[in-house]
Design an enzyme around this catalytic site. Structure first.
Site, PDB file in Angstrom:
ATOM      1  N   ARG A 157       0.957  -1.195   0.250  1.00 30.02           N
ATOM      2  CA  ARG A 157       0.025  -0.080  -0.288  1.00 30.02           C
ATOM      3  C   ARG A 157       0.856   1.148   0.290  1.00 30.02           C
ATOM      4  O   ARG A 157       0.181   2.699  -0.496  1.00 30.02           O
ATOM      5  CB  ARG A 157      -1.231   0.158   1.047  1.00 30.02           C
ATOM      6  CG  ARG A 157      -1.900  -1.327   0.780  1.00 30.02           C
ATOM      7  CD  ARG A 157      -3.272  -1.359   1.744  1.00 30.02           C
ATOM      8  NE  ARG A 157      -2.017  -1.541   3.362  1.00 30.02           N
ATOM      9  CZ  ARG A 157      -2.400  -1.877   4.298  1.00 30.02           C
ATOM     10  NH1 ARG A 157      -3.267  -3.561   4.279  1.00 30.02           N
ATOM     11  NH2 ARG A 157      -1.457  -2.274   5.566  1.00 30.02           N
TER      12      ARG A 157
ATOM     13  N   GLU B  84       4.989  -9.152  15.473  1.00 29.58           N
ATOM     14  CA  GLU B  84       4.610  -9.528  16.931  1.00 29.58           C
ATOM     15  C   GLU B  84       4.321 -11.037  16.535  1.00 29.58           C
ATOM     16  O   GLU B  84       4.382 -11.873  17.527  1.00 29.58           O
ATOM     17  CB  GLU B  84       4.015  -8.944  17.019  1.00 29.58           C
ATOM     18  CG  GLU B  84       2.737  -8.874  15.613  1.00 29.58           C
ATOM     19  CD  GLU B  84       3.090  -8.044  14.875  1.00 29.58           C
ATOM     20  OE1 GLU B  84       1.947  -7.560  13.648  1.00 29.58           O
ATOM     21  OE2 GLU B  84       3.353  -7.253  14.357  1.00 29.58           O
TER      22      GLU B  84
END
Length: 176
Positions: free
Chosen positions: A61, A98
């Site tokens: 993006r 994460e």
């Protein structure tokens, strides 16, 4: 430049991609030509006098915002891609997520020593991907002029990960 309520164009999707996460979706900006034009115009205004040699943008993006900006500013566009997507001699950096590890790459010839590079992503969350991109750029001998995001989520502490770097965002959100 006239002001624009960018928040009104950003879709907020609860429980995506996981329950308890509020997803800030930039596609609302892309489907609103006035919002998208405002973002590009604002970027050009912010960096008009900043002496930037190129823009490195994060897949995918980030490409959407970086390409028209690079065109308008007359500067090269450097793609920061996921591993295995670029041909030729590449530089790569592995980093922690994460939920695991990932690798990004740039073509070695795209960043030149001494260049001042703007690093761009659509959304700055934890800052891990951007930190890896910054390290690649510096390993190539260039310097980071600024880090830019359309959206910033400072409650995820990206300022700690990107400490020492200038960060500019158009819209910040301070809580989930």
């Amino acid at each position: 430049m006239k002001s624009f309520d960018l928040d009104s164009a950003i879709r907020k999707i609860p429980d995506f991609p996981h329950k308890g996460i509020l997803f800030y979706d930039i596609t609302g900006i892309l489907t609103n030509p006035e919002a998208f034009a405002w973002c590009i115009d604002r970027m050009c205004e912010i960096y008009a006098d900043r002496n930037i040699d190129s823009i490195a943008c994060i897949e995918a993006r980030g490409f959407v915002f970086a390409a028209p900006f690079a065109y308008r500013m007359g500067i090269p566009l450097v793609l920061v891609r996921k591993a295995g997507k670029l041909p030729g001699r590449i530089m790569k950096k592995e980093y922690s997520l994460e939920y695991g590890r990932a690798t990004i790459e740039i073509q070695a010839s795209d960043i030149l020593p001494g260049q001042k590079v703007l690093v761009l992503d659509d959304l700055i969350a934890t800052g891990g991907t951007l930190k890896a991109a910054v390290e690649l750029i510096e390993e190539a001998g260039a310097s980071v002029a600024d880090i830019f995001g359309v959206i910033g989520l400072p409650f995820l502490n990206y300022h700690d990960v990107l400490k020492g770097y200038s960060i500019t965002v158009l819209q910040e959100y301070y809580n989930e």
